[in-house]
Design an enzyme around this catalytic site. Structure first.
Site, PDB file in Angstrom:
ATOM      1  N   ASP A  18      -1.968   4.842  -7.572  1.00 30.99           N
ATOM      2  CA  ASP A  18      -1.498   4.901  -6.179  1.00 30.99           C
ATOM      3  C   ASP A  18      -0.671   3.660  -5.848  1.00 30.99           C
ATOM      4  O   ASP A  18      -0.917   2.586  -6.401  1.00 30.99           O
ATOM      5  CB  ASP A  18      -2.732   5.011  -5.251  1.00 30.99           C
ATOM      6  CG  ASP A  18      -2.363   5.480  -3.860  1.00 30.99           C
ATOM      7  OD1 ASP A  18      -1.206   5.921  -3.644  1.00 30.99           O
ATOM      8  OD2 ASP A  18      -3.225   5.414  -2.970  1.00 30.99           O
ATOM      9  N   GLY A  21       5.064   4.410  -3.941  1.00 33.29           N
ATOM     10  CA  GLY A  21       5.998   4.456  -2.811  1.00 33.29           C
ATOM     11  C   GLY A  21       6.088   3.100  -2.125  1.00 33.29           C
ATOM     12  O   GLY A  21       7.185   2.601  -1.837  1.00 33.29           O
ATOM     13  N   ARG A  22       4.920   2.486  -1.875  1.00 32.16           N
ATOM     14  CA  ARG A  22       4.901   1.171  -1.200  1.00 32.16           C
ATOM     15  C   ARG A  22       5.563   0.099  -2.063  1.00 32.16           C
ATOM     16  O   ARG A  22       6.269  -0.771  -1.551  1.00 32.16           O
ATOM     17  CB  ARG A  22       3.451   0.766  -0.877  1.00 32.16           C
ATOM     18  CG  ARG A  22       2.939   1.390   0.407  1.00 32.16           C
ATOM     19  CD  ARG A  22       1.453   1.330   0.509  1.00 32.16           C
ATOM     20  NE  ARG A  22       0.835   2.353  -0.319  1.00 32.16           N
ATOM     21  CZ  ARG A  22      -0.463   2.410  -0.589  1.00 32.16           C
ATOM     22  NH1 ARG A  22      -1.273   1.479  -0.121  1.00 32.16           N
ATOM     23  NH2 ARG A  22      -0.946   3.375  -1.321  1.00 32.16           N
ATOM     24  N   HIS A  35       7.953   5.496  -8.749  1.00 33.67           N
ATOM     25  CA  HIS A  35       7.422   6.406  -9.773  1.00 33.67           C
ATOM     26  C   HIS A  35       8.008   6.056 -11.152  1.00 33.67           C
ATOM     27  O   HIS A  35       7.293   6.076 -12.151  1.00 33.67           O
ATOM     28  CB  HIS A  35       7.738   7.864  -9.421  1.00 33.67           C
ATOM     29  CG  HIS A  35       7.127   8.336  -8.125  1.00 33.67           C
ATOM     30  ND1 HIS A  35       5.857   8.000  -7.745  1.00 33.67           N
ATOM     31  CD2 HIS A  35       7.624   9.112  -7.119  1.00 33.67           C
ATOM     32  CE1 HIS A  35       5.582   8.544  -6.566  1.00 33.67           C
ATOM     33  NE2 HIS A  35       6.648   9.220  -6.164  1.00 33.67           N
ATOM     34  N   GLU A  65      -2.636  18.734  -3.621  1.00 27.07           N
ATOM     35  CA  GLU A  65      -2.098  18.390  -2.295  1.00 27.07           C
ATOM     36  C   GLU A  65      -0.696  17.789  -2.388  1.00 27.07           C
ATOM     37  O   GLU A  65       0.100  17.882  -1.454  1.00 27.07           O
ATOM     38  CB  GLU A  65      -3.039  17.387  -1.590  1.00 27.07           C
ATOM     39  CG  GLU A  65      -4.379  17.974  -1.160  1.00 27.07           C
ATOM     40  CD  GLU A  65      -5.389  18.178  -2.300  1.00 27.07           C
ATOM     41  OE1 GLU A  65      -5.222  17.574  -3.375  1.00 27.07           O
ATOM     42  OE2 GLU A  65      -6.343  18.952  -2.096  1.00 27.07           O
ATOM     43  N   ARG A  69       4.447  17.370  -0.695  1.00 28.37           N
ATOM     44  CA  ARG A  69       5.433  16.282  -0.494  1.00 28.37           C
ATOM     45  C   ARG A  69       6.838  16.868  -0.363  1.00 28.37           C
ATOM     46  O   ARG A  69       7.061  18.021  -0.740  1.00 28.37           O
ATOM     47  CB  ARG A  69       5.369  15.315  -1.676  1.00 28.37           C
ATOM     48  CG  ARG A  69       4.101  14.511  -1.659  1.00 28.37           C
ATOM     49  CD  ARG A  69       4.163  13.362  -2.614  1.00 28.37           C
ATOM     50  NE  ARG A  69       2.951  12.560  -2.441  1.00 28.37           N
ATOM     51  CZ  ARG A  69       2.808  11.319  -2.834  1.00 28.37           C
ATOM     52  NH1 ARG A  69       3.779  10.703  -3.462  1.00 28.37           N
ATOM     53  NH2 ARG A  69       1.673  10.664  -2.622  1.00 28.37           N
ATOM     54  N   LEU A 129      -7.451   7.950 -29.347  1.00 33.60           N
ATOM     55  CA  LEU A 129      -7.583   7.979 -27.881  1.00 33.60           C
ATOM     56  C   LEU A 129      -7.192   9.372 -27.412  1.00 33.60           C
ATOM     57  O   LEU A 129      -6.233   9.956 -27.929  1.00 33.60           O
ATOM     58  CB  LEU A 129      -6.621   6.955 -27.247  1.00 33.60           C
ATOM     59  CG  LEU A 129      -6.490   7.007 -25.719  1.00 33.60           C
ATOM     60  CD1 LEU A 129      -7.739   6.420 -25.041  1.00 33.60           C
ATOM     61  CD2 LEU A 129      -5.258   6.232 -25.233  1.00 33.60           C
ATOM     62  N   ARG A 195     -10.784   5.723  -1.537  1.00 40.02           N
ATOM     63  CA  ARG A 195     -11.221   7.127  -1.451  1.00 40.02           C
ATOM     64  C   ARG A 195     -10.918   7.832  -2.760  1.00 40.02           C
ATOM     65  O   ARG A 195     -10.117   7.338  -3.561  1.00 40.02           O
ATOM     66  CB  ARG A 195     -10.561   7.842  -0.266  1.00 40.02           C
ATOM     67  CG  ARG A 195      -9.054   7.770  -0.269  1.00 40.02           C
ATOM     68  CD  ARG A 195      -8.436   8.516   0.913  1.00 40.02           C
ATOM     69  NE  ARG A 195      -7.000   8.312   0.887  1.00 40.02           N
ATOM     70  CZ  ARG A 195      -6.344   7.409   1.622  1.00 40.02           C
ATOM     71  NH1 ARG A 195      -7.005   6.640   2.467  1.00 40.02           N
ATOM     72  NH2 ARG A 195      -5.040   7.275   1.516  1.00 40.02           N
ATOM     73  N   SER A 197      -9.834  11.150  -2.915  1.00 39.51           N
ATOM     74  CA  SER A 197      -8.723  12.095  -2.742  1.00 39.51           C
ATOM     75  C   SER A 197      -8.858  13.346  -3.615  1.00 39.51           C
ATOM     76  O   SER A 197      -7.936  13.716  -4.340  1.00 39.51           O
ATOM     77  CB  SER A 197      -7.376  11.399  -3.027  1.00 39.51           C
ATOM     78  OG  SER A 197      -7.178  10.352  -2.121  1.00 39.51           O
TER      79      SER A 197
END
Ligand code: FPP
Length: 242
Positions: A18, A21-22, A35, A65, A69, A129, A195, A197
């Protein structure tokens, strides 16, 4: 890549990526720029997981969700995934990484599904992995699709109804999209949000949770190692008394 000597290494580390964008906004750029930089963090975490002996690394790349966007952002993100998977396939295979995508793949475009299939088939035999990309995934979707599969099995096999109803937690695990994958020991979320999400709601029941302020594009190898150090100090009791 050599494996480091470490104790109490989590088998399965999961990331809620997360803050892209910020990160971009802080630099006066479009969100998608975050991204693009975020793919560098994916690469860094895969390398760090191999180096530290983590066996499963999973990444929440796109939730059910997230389809809500703006269309342009969704399109860019999907294109970015196609390119990243195609570009990284050789390197993943060379390093013994098994690649998997889990989620509602019916919603993905053919070009993305094709590259996912190619990457999964190519790396299916690798075991250093397992890298799982949760794409078009949500925890509630997973639980619901598992319950539906169970209901269909009962309808089709009424003579097995009692056996199905007697099933315990481990029996239900087998209907989930994550069947065969150990539950995450540690879930890390970046960007200061605390959270889940709609992520791994069933599988994360006893996961250790770590929320860090670092934005995803800045979450590189040092941050990954710090997360493992945090985990190594946890006392996991699973509801029991020690
Ligand atoms: C969350 O940041 C990030 C995403 C929804 C996308 C993450 C995807 C990648 C980094 C590409 C991964 C590529 C592969 C191949 C796995 P945000 O946009 O919600 O950030 P914000 O909260 O600052 O707005």
């Amino acid at each position: 890549m050599a494996t480091e000597e470490r104790t109490n290494v989590p088998v399965h580390v999961s990331m809620i990526m997360d803050g892209n964008g910020r990160w971009a906004k802080e630099r006066g750029k479009e969100r998608v720029y975050g991204h693009f930089e975020g793919v560098g963090s994916v690469r860094a975490c895969v390398e760090a997981a191999v180096e530290t002996g983590v066996r499963y690394l999973s990444l929440y790349a796109f939730s059910e969700e997230n389809w809500n966007r703006p269309e342009a952002e969704v399109k860019t993100l999907m294109g970015l995934m196609v390119k990243a998977m195609a570009d990284e396939m050789d390197e993943l295979d060379r390093n013994g990484v098994r690649f998997m995508v889990i989620g509602n793949r019916e919603r993905l475009d053919k070009d993305l599904n094709d590259v996912v299939d190619a990457c999964m088939a190519r790396t299916a035999g690798n075991r250093t992995l397992t890298l799982i990309i949760f794409l078009s995934y949500s925890g509630k979707w997973d639980i619901l699709q598992a319950a539906k599969k169970m209901a269909v099995k009962m309808l089709e096999n009424p003579e097995k109804a009692d056996e199905i109803l007697d099933m315990g937690v481990e029996g239900f695990d087998r209907y989930l999209a994550t069947a065969g994958i150990p539950d995450p020991d540690l879930i890390v979320r970046t960007s200061g949000e605390c959270r889940l999400s709609n992520y791994l709601l069933w599988q994360g029941a006893y996961s250790e949770l770590l929320f860090v302020d670092t934005l995803w594009p800045d979450f590189r190898k040092d941050e990954f190692r710090k997360a493992l150090e945090y985990y190594a100090k946890r006392d996991r009791r699973y509801g029991k008394v020690k």
